[in-house]
Scaffold this active site. Structure first.
Site, PDB file in Angstrom:
ATOM      1  N   ASN A  13       0.879  -1.173   0.000  1.00  0.00           N
ATOM      2  CA  ASN A  13       0.000   0.000   0.000  1.00  0.00           C
ATOM      3  C   ASN A  13       0.915   1.220   0.000  1.00  0.00           C
ATOM      4  O   ASN A  13       1.479   1.577   1.034  1.00  0.00           O
ATOM      5  CB  ASN A  13      -0.901  -0.015   1.249  1.00  0.00           C
ATOM      6  CG  ASN A  13      -1.737   1.252   1.362  1.00  0.00           C
ATOM      7  OD1 ASN A  13      -1.746   2.089   0.447  1.00  0.00           O
ATOM      8  ND2 ASN A  13      -2.426   1.406   2.482  1.00  0.00           N
ATOM      9  N   LYS A  15       0.172   4.208  -0.276  1.00  0.00           N
ATOM     10  CA  LYS A  15      -0.471   5.416   0.287  1.00  0.00           C
ATOM     11  C   LYS A  15      -0.199   6.593  -0.632  1.00  0.00           C
ATOM     12  O   LYS A  15      -0.088   6.393  -1.849  1.00  0.00           O
ATOM     13  CB  LYS A  15      -0.005   5.630   1.736  1.00  0.00           C
ATOM     14  CG  LYS A  15      -0.219   4.351   2.577  1.00  0.00           C
ATOM     15  CD  LYS A  15      -0.091   4.546   4.056  1.00  0.00           C
ATOM     16  CE  LYS A  15      -0.330   3.209   4.759  1.00  0.00           C
ATOM     17  NZ  LYS A  15      -0.293   3.314   6.214  1.00  0.00           N
ATOM     18  N   HIS A  98      -9.561   1.278   4.501  1.00  0.00           N
ATOM     19  CA  HIS A  98      -8.326   1.455   5.272  1.00  0.00           C
ATOM     20  C   HIS A  98      -8.608   2.389   6.449  1.00  0.00           C
ATOM     21  O   HIS A  98      -9.412   3.317   6.339  1.00  0.00           O
ATOM     22  CB  HIS A  98      -7.226   2.036   4.380  1.00  0.00           C
ATOM     23  CG  HIS A  98      -5.881   1.993   5.028  1.00  0.00           C
ATOM     24  ND1 HIS A  98      -5.475   2.945   5.947  1.00  0.00           N
ATOM     25  CD2 HIS A  98      -4.866   1.098   4.931  1.00  0.00           C
ATOM     26  CE1 HIS A  98      -4.263   2.631   6.371  1.00  0.00           C
ATOM     27  NE2 HIS A  98      -3.864   1.519   5.776  1.00  0.00           N
ATOM     28  N   GLU A 100      -7.064   4.802   7.549  1.00  0.00           N
ATOM     29  CA  GLU A 100      -6.859   6.226   7.259  1.00  0.00           C
ATOM     30  C   GLU A 100      -8.083   6.812   6.561  1.00  0.00           C
ATOM     31  O   GLU A 100      -8.414   7.990   6.765  1.00  0.00           O
ATOM     32  CB  GLU A 100      -5.577   6.389   6.420  1.00  0.00           C
ATOM     33  CG  GLU A 100      -4.342   6.175   7.299  1.00  0.00           C
ATOM     34  CD  GLU A 100      -3.136   5.590   6.594  1.00  0.00           C
ATOM     35  OE1 GLU A 100      -3.063   5.636   5.345  1.00  0.00           O
ATOM     36  OE2 GLU A 100      -2.246   5.062   7.302  1.00  0.00           O
ATOM     37  N   GLU A 169      -5.557  -4.794  10.372  1.00  0.00           N
ATOM     38  CA  GLU A 169      -4.550  -3.761  10.595  1.00  0.00           C
ATOM     39  C   GLU A 169      -4.854  -3.032  11.897  1.00  0.00           C
ATOM     40  O   GLU A 169      -5.651  -2.081  11.904  1.00  0.00           O
ATOM     41  CB  GLU A 169      -4.560  -2.753   9.433  1.00  0.00           C
ATOM     42  CG  GLU A 169      -4.249  -3.368   8.088  1.00  0.00           C
ATOM     43  CD  GLU A 169      -3.629  -2.342   7.145  1.00  0.00           C
ATOM     44  OE1 GLU A 169      -2.583  -2.668   6.573  1.00  0.00           O
ATOM     45  OE2 GLU A 169      -4.150  -1.226   7.008  1.00  0.00           O
ATOM     46  N   GLY A 175       2.363   2.398  10.821  1.00  0.00           N
ATOM     47  CA  GLY A 175       3.328   3.489  10.705  1.00  0.00           C
ATOM     48  C   GLY A 175       4.007   3.857  12.007  1.00  0.00           C
ATOM     49  O   GLY A 175       4.670   4.886  12.095  1.00  0.00           O
ATOM     50  N   SER A 214       3.267  -2.050  10.339  1.00  0.00           N
ATOM     51  CA  SER A 214       4.708  -2.137  10.592  1.00  0.00           C
ATOM     52  C   SER A 214       5.280  -3.518  10.291  1.00  0.00           C
ATOM     53  O   SER A 214       6.165  -3.990  11.000  1.00  0.00           O
ATOM     54  CB  SER A 214       5.040  -1.709  12.026  1.00  0.00           C
ATOM     55  OG  SER A 214       4.637  -0.357  12.230  1.00  0.00           O
ATOM     56  N   GLY A 235       2.834  -1.090   4.267  1.00  0.00           N
ATOM     57  CA  GLY A 235       2.901   0.339   3.993  1.00  0.00           C
ATOM     58  C   GLY A 235       4.329   0.756   3.722  1.00  0.00           C
ATOM     59  O   GLY A 235       4.881   0.547   2.648  1.00  0.00           O
ATOM     60  N   GLY A 236       4.959   1.351   4.719  1.00  0.00           N
ATOM     61  CA  GLY A 236       6.298   1.923   4.564  1.00  0.00           C
ATOM     62  C   GLY A 236       7.295   1.025   3.849  1.00  0.00           C
ATOM     63  O   GLY A 236       8.006   1.467   2.937  1.00  0.00           O
TER      64      GLY A 236
HETATM   65  P1  13P Z   1       2.930   0.459   7.700  1.00  0.00           P
HETATM   66  O1  13P Z   1       3.452  -0.836   7.118  1.00  0.00           O
HETATM   67  O2  13P Z   1       3.675   1.658   7.204  1.00  0.00           O
HETATM   68  O3  13P Z   1       2.782   0.387   9.170  1.00  0.00           O
HETATM   69  O4  13P Z   1       1.433   0.627   7.111  1.00  0.00           O
HETATM   70  C1  13P Z   1       0.568  -0.426   7.210  1.00  0.00           C
HETATM   71  C2  13P Z   1      -0.636  -0.086   6.423  1.00  0.00           C
HETATM   72  O5  13P Z   1      -1.388   0.791   6.767  1.00  0.00           O
HETATM   73  C3  13P Z   1      -0.876  -0.854   5.190  1.00  0.00           C
HETATM   74  O6  13P Z   1      -2.136  -0.592   4.671  1.00  0.00           O
END
Ligand code: 13P
Length: 251
Positions: A13, A15, A98, A100, A169, A175, A214, A235-236
């Site tokens: 993802n 983002k 998600h 967010e 999640e 994050g 994470s 994510g990251g």
């Molecule tokens: P991180 O891996 O950056 O924690 O993000 C997870 C996420 O929100 C994937 O959708």
């Protein structure tokens, strides 16, 4: 039905990150991998970059998708992107609900369910995200929250249950560098699968339940080793080709 029926899915993802130049090098890095991981790979990119993903990834082993979709089919919904538009750009999947979007865009459980249904109607795989906040976990409300988030989705998808992907999640792990321990995650994943089984026992064994929050190369192996963790939503670490591939290769 055995666990091996579920092929591990490692989905990135991105983002709101990337640029034409950065994406080109990230995608090239992902495609250059010569390892023989059995995991299925996907990248969920900002909608504007779907054309780029389509042009670079067509014919490769890497799937691509979007990070959101409209609940509506078409019409006067300024700024929204429809499921059929995603299909036209070759998407296989779309992230839905998600945390967010739930928190910054006030997406309700019902809207998330409508979006999942809309995705399925266009033969897109909805990757439906659920998860509790830190406050909810501390109140021992994790199962209640996940059940509340999932119930309308399961009502909406009905007999197409086997075609969805779920991502657990925990919001406090996104994050933050804090991951759920493999045991903590496994408990929730097993609870989710039990909820699915109440609807349809056979489909429940097919649905892939991803962990997100994470996930990194150094914790992926032990998370992915759990019986009900069928992949990751990254994510990251998905913004770095080597990290993303290392996670896929630890599956
Ligand atoms: P991180 O891996 O950056 O924690 O993000 C997870 C996420 O929100 C994937 O959708």
């Amino acid at each position: 039905m055995s666990l091996s029926m579920r092929r591990t899915l490692i989905a990135g993802n991105w983002k709101m990150n990337g640029s034409l130049a950065a994406n080109a090098s990230l995608l090239a890095g992902i495609l250059s991998d010569r390892s023989t991981s059995s995991a299925q790979l996907a990248v969920c990119v900002p909608a504007l970059y779907l054309a780029q993903a389509q042009s670079v990834l067509s014919g490769s082993h890497v799937l691509w998708g979007a990070q959101d979709v409209s609940a509506h089919e078409k019409g006067a919904f300024t700024g929204e992107v429809s499921a059929q538009m995603l299909v036209e750009f070759g998407c296989s999947c779309v992230i839905i609900g998600h945390s967010e979007r739930r928190s910054y865009h006030a997406e309700s459980d019902e809207l998330v369910a409508q979006k999942a249904q809309r995705a399925l109607a266009s033969r897109l795989i909805p990757i439906v995200c659920v998860g509790e906040t830190l406050e909810e976990r501390e109140q021992d409300a994790t199962n209640a929250v996940v059940s509340r988030q999932l119930a309308p989705v399961l009502d909406a998808v009905g007999t197409q249950l086997g075609s969805i992907v779920i991502a657990y999640e925990p919001v406090w792990a996104i994050g933050t560098g804090k991951t759920a321990t493999p045991d903590m995650a496994q408990q929730v994943h097993a609870r989710i699968r039990a909820m699915l089984a109440e609807r349809d026992a056979e489909s429940a064994q097919q649905v892939r339940i991803l962990y997100g929050g994470s996930m990194k190369p150094d914790n992926a192996r032990e998370l992915l080793a759990m019986p009900d963790i069928d992949g990751g939503l990254i994510g990251g670490a998905s913004l770095n080709a080597l990290d993303f591939l290392a996670i896929a290769n630890s599956a």
